[in-house]
Design a protein around this motif. Sequence first.
Motif, mmCIF file in Angstrom:
data_model
loop_
_atom_site.group_PDB
_atom_site.id
_atom_site.type_symbol
_atom_site.label_atom_id
_atom_site.label_comp_id
_atom_site.label_asym_id
_atom_site.label_seq_id
_atom_site.Cartn_x
_atom_site.Cartn_y
_atom_site.Cartn_z
ATOM 1 N N ASP A 134 106.294 37.753 37.758
ATOM 2 C CA ASP A 134 104.931 36.954 38.261
ATOM 3 C C ASP A 134 103.654 37.754 38.550
ATOM 4 N N MET A 135 103.953 38.744 39.341
ATOM 5 C CA MET A 135 102.764 39.744 39.652
ATOM 6 C C MET A 135 102.345 40.499 38.325
ATOM 7 N N GLY A 136 103.230 40.774 37.707
ATOM 8 C CA GLY A 136 102.948 41.515 36.314
ATOM 9 C C GLY A 136 102.075 40.650 35.354
ATOM 10 N N LYS A 137 102.537 39.137 35.465
ATOM 11 C CA LYS A 137 101.716 38.025 34.778
ATOM 12 C C LYS A 137 100.388 38.220 35.253
ATOM 13 N N LYS A 138 100.055 38.144 36.537
ATOM 14 C CA LYS A 138 99.016 37.963 37.256
ATOM 15 C C LYS A 138 98.119 39.497 36.654
ATOM 16 N N ILE A 139 98.605 40.329 36.614
ATOM 17 C CA ILE A 139 97.976 41.760 36.192
ATOM 18 C C ILE A 139 97.634 41.590 34.706
ATOM 19 N N LEU A 140 98.559 41.130 33.796
ATOM 20 C CA LEU A 140 98.138 40.943 32.536
ATOM 21 C C LEU A 140 96.886 40.056 32.475
ATOM 22 N N GLY A 141 96.852 38.969 33.326
ATOM 23 C CA GLY A 141 95.517 37.919 33.130
ATOM 24 C C GLY A 141 94.287 38.495 33.744
ATOM 25 N N LEU A 142 94.163 39.862 34.123
ATOM 26 C CA LEU A 142 93.088 40.573 34.746
ATOM 27 C C LEU A 142 92.177 41.075 33.741
ATOM 28 N N SER A 143 90.960 41.274 33.862
ATOM 29 C CA SER A 143 90.059 41.870 32.900
ATOM 30 C C SER A 143 90.666 43.343 32.859
ATOM 31 N N ASP A 166 103.077 54.276 32.898
ATOM 32 C CA ASP A 166 104.070 53.364 32.105
ATOM 33 C C ASP A 166 103.532 51.800 32.230
ATOM 34 N N MET A 167 103.020 51.458 33.196
ATOM 35 C CA MET A 167 102.511 50.123 33.161
ATOM 36 C C MET A 167 101.199 50.058 32.453
ATOM 37 N N TYR A 168 100.515 50.975 32.175
ATOM 38 C CA TYR A 168 99.238 50.764 31.491
ATOM 39 C C TYR A 168 99.671 50.788 30.099
ATOM 40 N N ALA A 169 100.697 51.523 29.863
ATOM 41 C CA ALA A 169 101.249 51.534 28.077
ATOM 42 C C ALA A 169 101.862 49.932 28.077
ATOM 43 N N ALA A 170 102.446 49.379 28.833
ATOM 44 C CA ALA A 170 103.142 48.139 28.774
ATOM 45 C C ALA A 170 101.990 47.003 28.676
ATOM 46 N N ILE A 171 100.953 47.256 29.554
ATOM 47 C CA ILE A 171 99.640 46.180 29.197
ATOM 48 C C ILE A 171 99.158 46.342 27.976
ATOM 49 N N ASP A 172 98.874 47.640 27.333
ATOM 50 C CA ASP A 172 98.420 47.849 26.058
ATOM 51 C C ASP A 172 99.285 47.007 25.306
ATOM 52 N N GLU A 173 100.595 47.381 25.285
ATOM 53 C CA GLU A 173 101.766 46.715 24.346
ATOM 54 C C GLU A 173 101.441 45.247 24.227
ATOM 55 N N TYR A 174 101.389 44.978 25.398
ATOM 56 C CA TYR A 174 101.412 43.195 25.374
ATOM 57 C C TYR A 174 100.153 42.840 24.828
ATOM 58 N N ARG A 175 98.958 43.303 24.851
ATOM 59 C CA ARG A 175 97.595 43.062 24.222
ATOM 60 C C ARG A 175 97.952 42.908 22.790
#
Length: 171
Positions: free
Chosen positions: A30-39, A51-60
């Motif tokens: 859920d915290m990851g989902k909040k992070i993905l919802g941020l600008s 690693d987290m920034y890479a996961a965020i880029d991949e999700y986009r």
Amino acid sequence: MSEEIFDEYEEYEEGPSKTQIKREMQALQDMGKKILGLSADQQKQLPLSDDMYAAIDEYRRIRSHEAQRRHLQYVGKVMRREDVDAISEKLALFDTTSDAYNRQFHKLEHWRDRLVAEGDKALNELMAEKPDADRQSLRQLIRTAQKEQSQNKPPAAARKIFRKLREIYDL
């Protein structure tokens, strides 16, 4: 014989339950989902690993709903290695309903009001706290805000001071 069964049961009771582990993993997801919802700008302010920034880029890049759901589980897994306390503190500053956000907002309002009322004295105190701030532009905005206030004009410069303070305090 009943004592032997009880002793065996105690050996298994040491760690957290499977349900508790699932709750914790869901909270990280859920915290990851909040992070993905941020600008993107807000995400850069968070203390995240590469690693987290890479996961965020991949999700986009993912368009399929099901693939996004699976990737969100991966984001939750990556969150296990993150500093969750530091991230949640920063996330609270982005949530307009949180106490941390309200405290920070009131602090900035207080600074703005002091800068307009006291001028250079308050500016020197602000510069002692935040030496990287642009003194020249703040001083100019303060003088303009004081002039607007004395002439009963709308507080455009005071709003600009507030925006500048948000930049200084990374909000």
